[in-house]
Structure formats: structure tokens, C-alpha cells
Design a protein around this motif. Sequence first.
Motif, mmCIF file in Angstrom:
data_model
loop_
_atom_site.group_PDB
_atom_site.id
_atom_site.type_symbol
_atom_site.label_atom_id
_atom_site.label_comp_id
_atom_site.label_asym_id
_atom_site.label_seq_id
_atom_site.Cartn_x
_atom_site.Cartn_y
_atom_site.Cartn_z
ATOM 1 N N UNK A 1 23.994 57.368 53.472
ATOM 2 C CA UNK A 1 24.416 56.562 52.323
ATOM 3 C C UNK A 1 25.856 56.074 52.476
ATOM 4 N N UNK A 2 26.129 54.886 51.956
ATOM 5 C CA UNK A 2 27.453 54.273 52.073
ATOM 6 C C UNK A 2 28.091 54.117 50.696
ATOM 7 N N UNK A 3 29.362 54.516 50.624
ATOM 8 C CA UNK A 3 30.181 54.342 49.429
ATOM 9 C C UNK A 3 31.348 53.430 49.796
ATOM 10 N N UNK A 4 31.597 52.395 48.987
ATOM 11 C CA UNK A 4 32.824 51.628 49.164
ATOM 12 C C UNK A 4 33.933 52.525 48.613
ATOM 13 N N UNK A 5 34.674 53.153 49.512
ATOM 14 C CA UNK A 5 35.529 54.274 49.144
ATOM 15 C C UNK A 5 36.953 53.887 48.771
ATOM 16 N N UNK A 6 37.311 52.666 48.964
ATOM 17 C CA UNK A 6 38.636 52.193 48.551
ATOM 18 C C UNK A 6 38.548 50.681 48.461
ATOM 19 N N UNK A 7 38.764 50.139 47.265
ATOM 20 C CA UNK A 7 38.671 48.694 47.100
ATOM 21 C C UNK A 7 39.473 48.249 45.897
ATOM 22 N N UNK A 8 39.662 46.951 45.802
ATOM 23 C CA UNK A 8 40.385 46.357 44.690
ATOM 24 C C UNK A 8 40.546 44.871 44.951
ATOM 25 N N UNK A 9 41.147 44.182 44.001
ATOM 26 C CA UNK A 9 41.381 42.745 44.128
ATOM 27 C C UNK A 9 42.737 42.415 43.517
ATOM 28 N N UNK A 10 43.551 41.671 44.250
ATOM 29 C CA UNK A 10 44.829 41.238 43.686
ATOM 30 C C UNK A 10 44.548 40.164 42.642
ATOM 31 N N UNK A 11 45.387 40.060 41.610
ATOM 32 C CA UNK A 11 45.152 39.062 40.561
ATOM 33 C C UNK A 11 45.032 37.632 41.083
ATOM 34 N N UNK A 12 45.788 37.295 42.130
ATOM 35 C CA UNK A 12 45.757 35.931 42.650
ATOM 36 C C UNK A 12 44.449 35.589 43.359
ATOM 37 N N UNK A 13 43.615 36.598 43.609
ATOM 38 C CA UNK A 13 42.316 36.331 44.244
ATOM 39 C C UNK A 13 41.272 35.900 43.215
ATOM 40 N N UNK A 14 41.633 35.994 41.927
ATOM 41 C CA UNK A 14 40.651 35.733 40.869
ATOM 42 C C UNK A 14 39.931 37.029 40.553
#
Length: 323
Positions: A255-268
Motif C-alpha cells: 500500500x502507498x501513502x502520500x506521506x508528505x505533501x502540500x501546495x503553496x498558495x501561488x499554485x492555486x
Amino acid sequence: MKHRGTKQGRPQRSWVKAGVAVVTAAAVAVGIILYNRSSDSTGPLPDHLPTSADSYLGVYTPSAPGTYAGVRQFASLTGAKPDVVMYYSGWFEPFPAGFAKTVASDGAVPLVQMDPERVSVADIASGRYDGYLSAYAEAVRAYHYPVIVSFGHEMNGDWYPWGYKKTSPAVFVAAWRHIVGLFRALGAQNVTWLWTVNVIDDTRGGSIVNPAKWWPGSSYVTWVGIDGYYLKPSWQFAPLFGPTIGAVRAVTADPILISETGAVPTSGQPAKINDLFAGVRSYGLLGFVWFNSTNSIGQSFGISSPAAIAAFRKGATAFGKPG
């Protein structure tokens, strides 16, 4: 995306987790408790964590593991309780049993990113640090509840001393197997082993490579973690994570977990949150852990705008609860 350089006091990284769903808590035959994603559900997950897709929503907050305040604030903001609470642990740092018990009582599982900072990975493999590892394993065993442990995350990138070009894959694999073997020998069977890699070549011109050389073998890994971030408006889940998911699937069906992620505000950010939920669902992944903080090069991933909060709430309601 990678946070290069030393983490500033460890709080520089923040995981944002949360999940929401309305189901009634019920007891199962073996005494395992199924709980819902509402704010009233509590109780630890079973030792052998369920692997149901679209069910784990995790968070790292700068206050962890010092306090649980950041996790509660995030849950209050998004209306969703976490299933995974992630934090970073330097070498020689003990297992924070008190914090972990708070995590368990809130119906979540701690995810420990155990980093071999300022030590030799070869020395770990040779047993030089078995005293520290034995004490850690015994503390985890005594805790009784499930713990997710990841050693030397993002080793296929070139920014950490245990990673690409700085420590050979063979040495890393030997250290990984040694740690897992020691924990098992000491009876720490409540560990889910998370092998965490970075997304391949995320704009770094080939310096983030296929992680296959670092694969320890199926008997030493429970889940696979993939770290990756949305930095531009044009970036989408499939091109960002898809090649790495394919590389992982070439060596394991774990099984795969996206273990660290996010989005900067300028990416929408609101659109990227929607894309993240949809991508996890379309690939049948376990879920994700959101980095709700600012990294060491000043990029902020915290969810704060009304539109981003609304997008997270909407996505979380479509997730189930583990198990």
C-alpha cells in the motif's frame, strides 16, 4: 519538492492531516473498535493497520511532538480529525510515549520520521547504535498501540547525508534491514514500516532518481510513502506522483501513502487540494499527510484561506475511516 538544508528547530516542517466522515463507532468481533471521522470518535487503531484506500488523512504541525495543540487547531479549522500525526525524530531522540498516547486516544497513529542525523549509516548497519535502537524498540513495544516508523526518508534525493550520492544504496538497505530485524527481535510487533521516497526528478534535473536501488525487500516493508509538493499552477497529481507510483509498483504491491505533501498558495491551493483528493482516489492510495507549515527555504504550505479550507472539508467528507 524538497526542503533543502537543515530543518529549523524541526517545526519548520508541518504536516496537515484531517479526515471527516459520519459513521457510528462500533465494536468488532476481535475487540477492534471501528470509529468515525466525527469530532466525537476516539480510541486507538488496531496494531495491524487497515489498508483501506482513501481513508488516511494525516498532518504534521510544528508543535509535534512537543504538544498536540497544533493538531487540535488543524482539526478545528478543517472540521476533520487526523488519522496520522507525523513528526521528525533526530538520532538519539527517545520515543515520546506520552505524546503517542495522546495521538492514540484521539483515534490516530503517530508517524515517526526517524532521521540518522550526524551519524554514520554504515555504523547503524554494523550495530554500533543498537543500544539506542533497543531502548527505542522497547519503548514502542511497551506503548502497545500502532506506530508507523520511517527511517531515512527521501533517500533517493541528494539533500540528506543518508541519501543519493552521499550514502550508497547498499549501506542504506543494510541499515534498514538491521533496524527492522532488531525491532522484531525485541517484540515490537506494533510497527508499520514505511519506506519513504521522494517523487522522481521534481524539477531537479535528474538528481531525484528512481528509488528501486534502495528497496529493502518486501519482508522488511509494510507500506510505501511518497513525498511530493505542488509548487506551480500547472502541476497536477498524475505527472507529479504518477512516475514514482509506477517505479514503486515495479518493485512492490505494498500500500502507498502520500506521506508528505502540500501546495503553496501561488499554485492555486484550493484547486490543488481538490486534485490531491481526486488523485489519491484514482490511484487507490491509502491517503495523504499534509505539510501545514513553512519549510527551510521559506515556502509555506499552511491551509488558511476560506477557499482552501472549504476544499479540504469537501474532500475529507468523501474519505472513509481506516478499517
